[in-house]
Design a protein around this motif. Structure first.
Motif, PDB file in Angstrom:
ATOM      1  N   GLU A 227       0.862  -1.184   0.000  1.00  0.00           N
ATOM      2  CA  GLU A 227       0.000   0.000   0.000  1.00  0.00           C
ATOM      3  C   GLU A 227       0.897   1.232   0.000  1.00  0.00           C
ATOM      4  O   GLU A 227       2.049   1.169   0.403  1.00  0.00           O
ATOM      5  CB  GLU A 227      -0.921   0.015   1.232  1.00  0.00           C
ATOM      6  N   GLY A 228       0.339   2.341  -0.461  1.00  0.00           N
ATOM      7  CA  GLY A 228       1.147   3.548  -0.569  1.00  0.00           C
ATOM      8  C   GLY A 228       2.141   3.447  -1.704  1.00  0.00           C
ATOM      9  O   GLY A 228       2.406   2.378  -2.247  1.00  0.00           O
ATOM     10  N   THR A 229       2.728   4.584  -2.056  1.00  0.00           N
ATOM     11  CA  THR A 229       3.687   4.601  -3.162  1.00  0.00           C
ATOM     12  C   THR A 229       4.996   5.308  -2.819  1.00  0.00           C
ATOM     13  O   THR A 229       5.930   5.281  -3.632  1.00  0.00           O
ATOM     14  CB  THR A 229       3.077   5.307  -4.397  1.00  0.00           C
ATOM     15  N   THR A 230       5.106   5.916  -1.645  1.00  0.00           N
ATOM     16  CA  THR A 230       6.298   6.687  -1.308  1.00  0.00           C
ATOM     17  C   THR A 230       7.090   6.012  -0.204  1.00  0.00           C
ATOM     18  O   THR A 230       6.581   5.789   0.901  1.00  0.00           O
ATOM     19  CB  THR A 230       5.929   8.113  -0.850  1.00  0.00           C
ATOM     20  N   LEU A 231       8.334   5.678  -0.506  1.00  0.00           N
ATOM     21  CA  LEU A 231       9.253   5.152   0.509  1.00  0.00           C
ATOM     22  C   LEU A 231      10.117   6.300   1.002  1.00  0.00           C
ATOM     23  O   LEU A 231      10.796   6.958   0.212  1.00  0.00           O
ATOM     24  CB  LEU A 231      10.123   4.044  -0.086  1.00  0.00           C
ATOM     25  N   HIS A 232      10.103   6.540   2.311  1.00  0.00           N
ATOM     26  CA  HIS A 232      10.871   7.632   2.911  1.00  0.00           C
ATOM     27  C   HIS A 232      11.779   7.044   3.986  1.00  0.00           C
ATOM     28  O   HIS A 232      11.312   6.442   4.948  1.00  0.00           O
ATOM     29  CB  HIS A 232       9.929   8.664   3.536  1.00  0.00           C
ATOM     30  N   VAL A 233      13.084   7.216   3.796  1.00  0.00           N
ATOM     31  CA  VAL A 233      14.080   6.641   4.696  1.00  0.00           C
ATOM     32  C   VAL A 233      15.002   7.754   5.185  1.00  0.00           C
ATOM     33  O   VAL A 233      15.498   8.549   4.384  1.00  0.00           O
ATOM     34  CB  VAL A 233      14.920   5.551   3.992  1.00  0.00           C
ATOM     35  N   GLU A 234      15.248   7.798   6.509  1.00  0.00           N
ATOM     36  CA  GLU A 234      16.193   8.740   7.095  1.00  0.00           C
ATOM     37  C   GLU A 234      17.299   7.966   7.797  1.00  0.00           C
ATOM     38  O   GLU A 234      17.053   6.924   8.395  1.00  0.00           O
ATOM     39  CB  GLU A 234      15.480   9.652   8.100  1.00  0.00           C
ATOM     40  N   SER A 235      18.525   8.480   7.729  1.00  0.00           N
ATOM     41  CA  SER A 235      19.642   7.808   8.395  1.00  0.00           C
ATOM     42  C   SER A 235      20.003   8.546   9.686  1.00  0.00           C
ATOM     43  O   SER A 235      20.322   9.734   9.651  1.00  0.00           O
ATOM     44  CB  SER A 235      20.863   7.727   7.473  1.00  0.00           C
ATOM     45  N   SER A 236      19.937   7.826  10.792  1.00  0.00           N
ATOM     46  CA  SER A 236      20.311   8.406  12.075  1.00  0.00           C
ATOM     47  C   SER A 236      21.813   8.284  12.326  1.00  0.00           C
ATOM     48  O   SER A 236      22.352   8.869  13.261  1.00  0.00           O
ATOM     49  CB  SER A 236      19.529   7.740  13.213  1.00  0.00           C
ATOM     50  N   GLU A 237      22.485   7.503  11.506  1.00  0.00           N
ATOM     51  CA  GLU A 237      23.947   7.410  11.492  1.00  0.00           C
ATOM     52  C   GLU A 237      24.333   6.900  10.112  1.00  0.00           C
ATOM     53  O   GLU A 237      23.469   6.546   9.309  1.00  0.00           O
ATOM     54  CB  GLU A 237      24.443   6.453  12.590  1.00  0.00           C
ATOM     55  N   ASP A 238      25.622   6.913   9.789  1.00  0.00           N
ATOM     56  CA  ASP A 238      26.041   6.425   8.477  1.00  0.00           C
ATOM     57  C   ASP A 238      25.508   5.004   8.271  1.00  0.00           C
ATOM     58  O   ASP A 238      25.649   4.141   9.154  1.00  0.00           O
ATOM     59  CB  ASP A 238      27.562   6.414   8.367  1.00  0.00           C
ATOM     60  N   ALA A 239      24.886   4.760   7.124  1.00  0.00           N
ATOM     61  CA  ALA A 239      24.216   3.483   6.898  1.00  0.00           C
ATOM     62  C   ALA A 239      24.402   3.020   5.458  1.00  0.00           C
ATOM     63  O   ALA A 239      24.627   3.818   4.544  1.00  0.00           O
ATOM     64  CB  ALA A 239      22.728   3.596   7.220  1.00  0.00           C
ATOM     65  N   VAL A 240      24.299   1.699   5.290  1.00  0.00           N
ATOM     66  CA  VAL A 240      24.305   1.074   3.967  1.00  0.00           C
ATOM     67  C   VAL A 240      23.135   0.103   3.934  1.00  0.00           C
ATOM     68  O   VAL A 240      22.929  -0.666   4.881  1.00  0.00           O
ATOM     69  CB  VAL A 240      25.610   0.300   3.694  1.00  0.00           C
ATOM     70  N   PHE A 241      22.352   0.142   2.862  1.00  0.00           N
ATOM     71  CA  PHE A 241      21.272  -0.829   2.738  1.00  0.00           C
ATOM     72  C   PHE A 241      21.055  -1.213   1.279  1.00  0.00           C
ATOM     73  O   PHE A 241      21.429  -0.485   0.358  1.00  0.00           O
ATOM     74  CB  PHE A 241      19.970  -0.321   3.373  1.00  0.00           C
ATOM     75  N   ILE A 242      20.463  -2.388   1.097  1.00  0.00           N
ATOM     76  CA  ILE A 242      20.086  -2.866  -0.237  1.00  0.00           C
ATOM     77  C   ILE A 242      18.612  -2.574  -0.427  1.00  0.00           C
ATOM     78  O   ILE A 242      17.783  -2.941   0.407  1.00  0.00           O
ATOM     79  CB  ILE A 242      20.366  -4.370  -0.378  1.00  0.00           C
ATOM     80  N   LEU A 243      18.286  -1.913  -1.520  1.00  0.00           N
ATOM     81  CA  LEU A 243      16.900  -1.599  -1.855  1.00  0.00           C
ATOM     82  C   LEU A 243      16.575  -2.177  -3.228  1.00  0.00           C
ATOM     83  O   LEU A 243      17.245  -1.875  -4.218  1.00  0.00           O
ATOM     84  CB  LEU A 243      16.672  -0.088  -1.870  1.00  0.00           C
TER      85      LEU A 243
END
Length: 283
Positions: A227-243
């Motif tokens: 559901e929904g169409t907008t993914l919003h991600v904030e980094s609270s510290e340096d981060a790496v992720f697979i999307l």
């Protein structure tokens, strides 16, 4: 906004002396169709004169592997005649298709000199119509892969497959899929539109991020609602992720050992074909 269905912590499953965490599949999550398996190796530091990665020759059929080399290297060899050494920052994409044998080990230099190692391997299902496609392999070094800045320079996207704005992914795929590695510095923001009918693959490799107020630390996989169409991600510290994201196949899946097919009969045939030498070999 995209909403979170569940957060899945990776479980610890070492392979020989290789630190390995596995968030997918798990007792509570069989797949995020068409994303079916992830192993996270490391981070660890190998001494000099080590044995390297333990993945000697083994077969596959009916799926694809995408390997992310964050630290260290991988020496690839397969029965289709492909060979390469991919270094830190590089990506390997192998389509097993109708079947091949491959080995993924460390280079002679890494085994001699040692060093840091962190590698992830993601398995992607293939739709029934492509399961017996001709095998192929492409390995790209870091400098050969599309990347661009986001969040006013506080983040970088390594675009592996699919499109983002005017940017095109570095791998041409057999079916529509978006896949990326995202590096967000502290205070960075990622915002991306993703169709509601596509499944999202989101795994935090390093650091921690915040999604809809939820803090997601590293070695956690996020399962989203459709559901929904907008993914919003904030980094609270340096981060790496697979999307990643893609439309689900919505087909039966039977996974057994190194083979991923649609029926148990096809699995049995895969084992027979392998034993009969139909996957090729090398000396």
């Amino acid at each position: 906004m995209k909403t979170i269905k569940a957060i899945h912590k990776a479980s610890y499953h070492p392979i020989a002396d290789l630190i390995t965490y596995n968030p997918l599949p798990s007792p509570k999550l069989r797949q995020i169709d068409p994303f079916i398996f992830l192993n996270h190796h490391g981070h660890q530091t190998y001494p000099k004169n080590n044995n390297g990665l333990p993945f000697g020759p083994h077969p596959h059929r009916g799926m694809e592997t995408v390997t992310f080399i964050l630290e260290g290297d991988i020496m690839h060899k397969d029965s289709g005649g492909h060979e390469s050494v991919i270094n830190a920052g590089g990506i390997q994409w192998m389509t097993a298709g109708s079947g091949l044998i491959h080995a993924e080990v460390s280079s002679e230099n890494f085994k001699k000199e040692g060093g840091d190692l962190e590698i992830l391997q993601l398995w992607l299902n293939l739709p029934a119509k492509l399961k017996m496609t001709k095998p192929r392999y492409i390995g790209l070094q870091k400098e050969e892969i599309t990347d661009f800045e986001i969040s006013e320079g506080k983040g970088t996207v390594q675009l592996i497959a699919g499109d983002w704005g005017n940017h095109k992914g570095s791998f041409d795929t057999l079916w529509p899929i978006f896949l990326s590695t995202v590096y967000l510095n502290q205070g960075g923001i990622l915002q991306k539109e993703i169709p509601a009918d596509e499944n999202i693959f989101f795994y935090v490799v390093r650091g921690k991020v915040k999604i809809n107020g939820a803090i997601i630390p590293f070695r956690n996989l996020v399962e989203f609602n459709n559901e929904g169409t907008t993914l919003h991600v904030e980094s609270s510290e340096d981060a790496v992720f697979i999307l990643g994201h893609a439309k689900p196949f919505n087909e039966p899946m039977v996974a057994q050992g190194p083979f991923v097919m649609n029926t148990q009969q096809e699995i049995m045939q895969a084992y027979k074909d392998y034993q009969d030498g139909k996957f090729g070999s090398w000396s």
